[in-house]
Design an enzyme around this catalytic site. Structure first.
Site, short mmCIF file in Angstrom:
data_model
loop_
_atom_site.label_atom_id
_atom_site.label_comp_id
_atom_site.label_asym_id
_atom_site.label_seq_id
_atom_site.Cartn_x
_atom_site.Cartn_y
_atom_site.Cartn_z
N HIS A 38 0.86 -1.18 0.00
CA HIS A 38 0.00 0.00 0.00
C HIS A 38 0.90 1.24 0.00
O HIS A 38 2.14 1.12 -0.04
CB HIS A 38 -0.94 -0.02 1.21
CG HIS A 38 -0.24 -0.27 2.53
ND1 HIS A 38 0.68 0.61 3.05
CD2 HIS A 38 -0.31 -1.30 3.40
CE1 HIS A 38 1.13 0.15 4.21
NE2 HIS A 38 0.55 -1.02 4.44
N HIS A 41 4.04 1.38 2.25
CA HIS A 41 5.25 0.70 1.76
C HIS A 41 5.94 1.54 0.68
O HIS A 41 7.17 1.63 0.63
CB HIS A 41 4.88 -0.65 1.14
CG HIS A 41 4.28 -1.64 2.09
ND1 HIS A 41 2.97 -2.04 2.02
CD2 HIS A 41 4.82 -2.33 3.13
CE1 HIS A 41 2.73 -2.94 2.96
NE2 HIS A 41 3.83 -3.13 3.66
N SER A 190 -1.47 -3.69 5.75
CA SER A 190 -1.96 -4.79 4.90
C SER A 190 -3.13 -5.49 5.58
O SER A 190 -4.02 -6.02 4.92
CB SER A 190 -0.84 -5.80 4.65
OG SER A 190 0.29 -5.14 4.10
N ARG A 191 -3.15 -5.49 6.91
CA ARG A 191 -4.21 -6.18 7.65
C ARG A 191 -5.53 -5.40 7.64
O ARG A 191 -6.57 -5.97 8.01
CB ARG A 191 -3.78 -6.46 9.09
CG ARG A 191 -2.68 -7.52 9.17
CD ARG A 191 -2.40 -8.01 10.58
NE ARG A 191 -1.58 -9.20 10.59
CZ ARG A 191 -0.26 -9.23 10.80
NH1 ARG A 191 0.39 -8.11 11.03
NH2 ARG A 191 0.40 -10.36 10.77
P1 AMP Z 1 4.96 -5.20 6.46
O1 AMP Z 1 4.75 -5.53 5.02
O2 AMP Z 1 3.70 -5.00 7.21
O3 AMP Z 1 5.93 -6.15 7.13
O4 AMP Z 1 5.66 -3.79 6.49
C1 AMP Z 1 6.84 -3.58 5.77
C2 AMP Z 1 7.41 -2.23 6.14
O5 AMP Z 1 6.47 -1.22 5.81
C3 AMP Z 1 7.70 -2.09 7.63
O6 AMP Z 1 8.91 -1.39 7.79
C4 AMP Z 1 6.52 -1.31 8.11
O7 AMP Z 1 6.80 -0.55 9.27
C5 AMP Z 1 6.26 -0.40 6.93
N1 AMP Z 1 4.89 0.12 6.95
C6 AMP Z 1 3.74 -0.61 7.00
N2 AMP Z 1 2.66 0.19 7.06
C7 AMP Z 1 3.14 1.47 7.05
C8 AMP Z 1 2.53 2.76 7.10
N3 AMP Z 1 1.20 2.93 7.17
N4 AMP Z 1 3.33 3.85 7.09
C9 AMP Z 1 4.68 3.70 7.03
N5 AMP Z 1 5.32 2.52 6.97
C10 AMP Z 1 4.56 1.42 6.99
#
Ligand code: AMP
Length: 282
Positions: A38, A41, A190-191
Site C-alpha cells: 500500500h 510501503h 496490509s491487515r
Molecule cells: P509489512 O509488510 O507489514 O511487514 O511492512 C513492511 C514495512 O512497511 C515495515 O517497515 C513497516 O513498518 C512499513 N509500513 C507498514 N505500514 C506502514 C505505514 N502505514 N506507514 C509507514 N510505513 C509502513
C-alpha cells in the site's frame, strides 16, 4: 515514471545485483516488506530514493514471525500487483525468495535481541520479534545495501532492528519513515484488508484515542488518567481487546509516568479478529 524492475529469488542474485550498483558508485536502499503493498510501503521506497540512487524491495511472508493461531495462511499475497506498484514507485529490483530458499533444510540459527522484544507487542506475541530479527538480519546480510528503510508504524520493530544492527556491526544504515495514514487518520496496514466496513469505521477509535490522549497529556492531565480515558475510548469504539495503550520512551520503550523528550504513545488492540497497532509522537 515506470521503471524496469527485475525479480530475483536467491540471496546470491540479490547480492550480485546490489554489488554491481555499488561498484558503479551507486548507493542502494533496501525496503523489506511482506507484500500486499500500500502507499505506506511505497513511501519507504520514496524515502529510500532520497537517501540512495537505487531502491531494492523484498517481499517475504516470514513464517517465523507468525505465532500459532495467527494469520500466516490468510495473510494477503499479490506479487504481481505488488511488482507493478514497486516499479511505479521507482524500485529497480524485487527480491522475492520462497520459504525453502530462506529457510532450507538444516536451518538452525536465529537472532534474538534481549529486552526490547519482551515489551508491548512482545507480551502478546511471544517469539514474534525473534522471527523478525532473524529474517531482517538475513536480508541485511544478503543485500549489504547502504541503507535499509523501515516504517515508524512498527515502532517497536524499528527500535529492535536499530539495536540489532548496532550490536552486530551491520554496516547498512537503518532509516525510519513516518507513518502513512488514510485521509481519516487510520494508519495504512496490509491487515486493514481484513476489516468489514463496520470494523473499518470503528478502527478509527485507535488513532482517535492516541490523539485525544496526547492532547490530554499536553494539556496537563496526569499520564495515568489520560491513558485510562484513552483506554475507555478504545473500548467504547468497539475494540474486542486492548493489548496496551502506553506512554514510552521512544528508544528504550520503557513506560513513562510523565511526558518528556522522545516520548511516544503506543497502542495495540483487536477489532473483530484483526489486530491493529498504531503510535504517535507526544
Ligand atoms: P509489512 O509488510 O507489514 O511487514 O511492512 C513492511 C514495512 O512497511 C515495515 O517497515 C513497516 O513498518 C512499513 N509500513 C507498514 N505500514 C506502514 C505505514 N502505514 N506507514 C509507514 N510505513 C509502513
Amino acid at each position: 515514471m515506470t521503471h524496469r524492475m527485475h525479480i530475483v529469488r536467491t540471496p546470491a542474485e540479490l547480492r550480485a545485483a546490489v554489488l554491481a550498483w555499488q561498484q558503479q558508485g551507486k548507493r542502494v536502499a533496501l525496503v523489506p516488506t511482506m507484500g500486499a503493498l500500500h502507499a505506506g510501503h511505497l513511501a519507504l521506497v520514496t524515502k529510500g530514493l532520497t537517501m540512495a540512487d537505487v531502491a531494492v524491495a523484498s517481499i517475504f511472508v516470514n513464517p517465523k514471525q507468525f505465532g500459532p493461531g495467527e494469520d500466516l495462511e490468510r495473510y494477503p499475497r499479490d506479487e504481481r500487483g505488488d511488482a507493478v506498484k514497486l516499479a511505479g514507485a521507482g524500485c529497480s529490483l524485487l527480491y522475492a525468495p520462497d520459504v525453502a530458499t530462506m529457510y532450507p533444510p538444516g536451518f538452525a540459527s536465529f537472532v534474538r535481541v534481549s529486552g526490547l522484544p519482551d515489551l508491548l507487542c512482545g507480551r502478546v506475541r511471544p517469539g514474534h520479534f525473534d522471527g523478525v530479527a532473524t529474517v531482517v538480519a538475513k536480508l541485511l546480510c544478503a543485500a549489504q545495501a547502504d541503507v535499509a528503510v523501515f516504517g515508524e508504524k512498527d515502532w517497536q520493530q524499528l527500535a529492535i532492528i536499530r539495536r540489532m544492527a548496532a550490536d552486530l556491526d551491520i554496516a547498512t544504515a537503518i532509516a525510519g519513515c513516518a507513518i502513512v495514514r488514510d485521509a481519516d487518520g487510520l494508519a495504512l496496514s496490509s491487515r486493514n484488508a481484513y476489516l468489514s466496513a463496520d470494523e473499518r469505521a470503528r478502527a478509527l477509535g485507535l488513532p482517535r484515542a492516541l490523539m485525544a490522549t496526547r492532547e490530554a497529556i499536553l494539556a496537563g492531565m496526569p499520564v495515568a488518567a489520560a491513558l485510562a480515558a484513552g483506554e475507555r475510548g478504545i473500548k467504547a469504539a468497539g475494540f474486542a481487546r486492548l493489548d496496551y495503550l502506553e506512554l514510552v520512551d521512544g528508544e528504550t520503550l520503557h513506560s513513562m509516568g510523565a511526558p518528556a523528550q522522545g516520548a511516544r504513545l503506543m497502542a495495540a488492540g483487536v477489532i473483530g479478529t484483526t489486530r491493529l497497532i498504531d503510535n504517535i509522537a507526544l
